[in-house]
Design a protein around this motif. Structure first.
Motif: not given
Length: 114
Positions: A78-87, A89-98
């Motif tokens: 679920i978290a991966l899908n939410i991160l992928k859909n957030f627009p 311009k950064m990697s998934l790893r960076r989005k999670r870290f932020k």
């Protein structure tokens, strides 16, 4: 069921060649169409597992008690899908870290899902 398909694949791991044979029950009778379907399935499967391992270190998770492994797996997807859909311009790893250190960013990510 119209056919039984066989796929042979090989991979080099640490200077050792490992070959695997998989069998499929299929309604596809054209070999080219069958090959494309198998590749498409494994492409999706590999990209999902790769993302879960890189972004969430799923392979290193030692959760084993009761249903916790399955529960955490669902939460990660679920978290991966939410991160992928957030627009952003950064990697998934960076989005999670932020999301881990910036509560406002995490709120934006979570609210964007709804």
């Amino acid at each position: 069921m119209k056919a039984i398909g066989m796929v042979k694949s090989g991979v080099w791991e640490k200077n050792i060649f490992r070959e695997e044979t998989r069998y499929f029950i299929t309604s596809l009778t054209n070999a080219e169409t069958f090959a494309k379907a198998v590749r498409a399935h494994w492409g999706i499967e590999n990209s999902l597992h790769w993302c879960l391992d890189v972004v969430f270190q799923e392979d290193a998770c030692r959760t084993r008690k009761d249903n916790s492994a399955e529960n955490f797996s669902v939460i990660r997807k679920i978290a991966l899908n939410i991160l992928k859909n957030f627009p952003a311009k950064m990697s998934l790893r960076r989005k999670r870290f932020k999301c881990e250190y910036d509560a406002d960013f995490m709120a934006d990510v979570l609210l964007s899902a709804f």
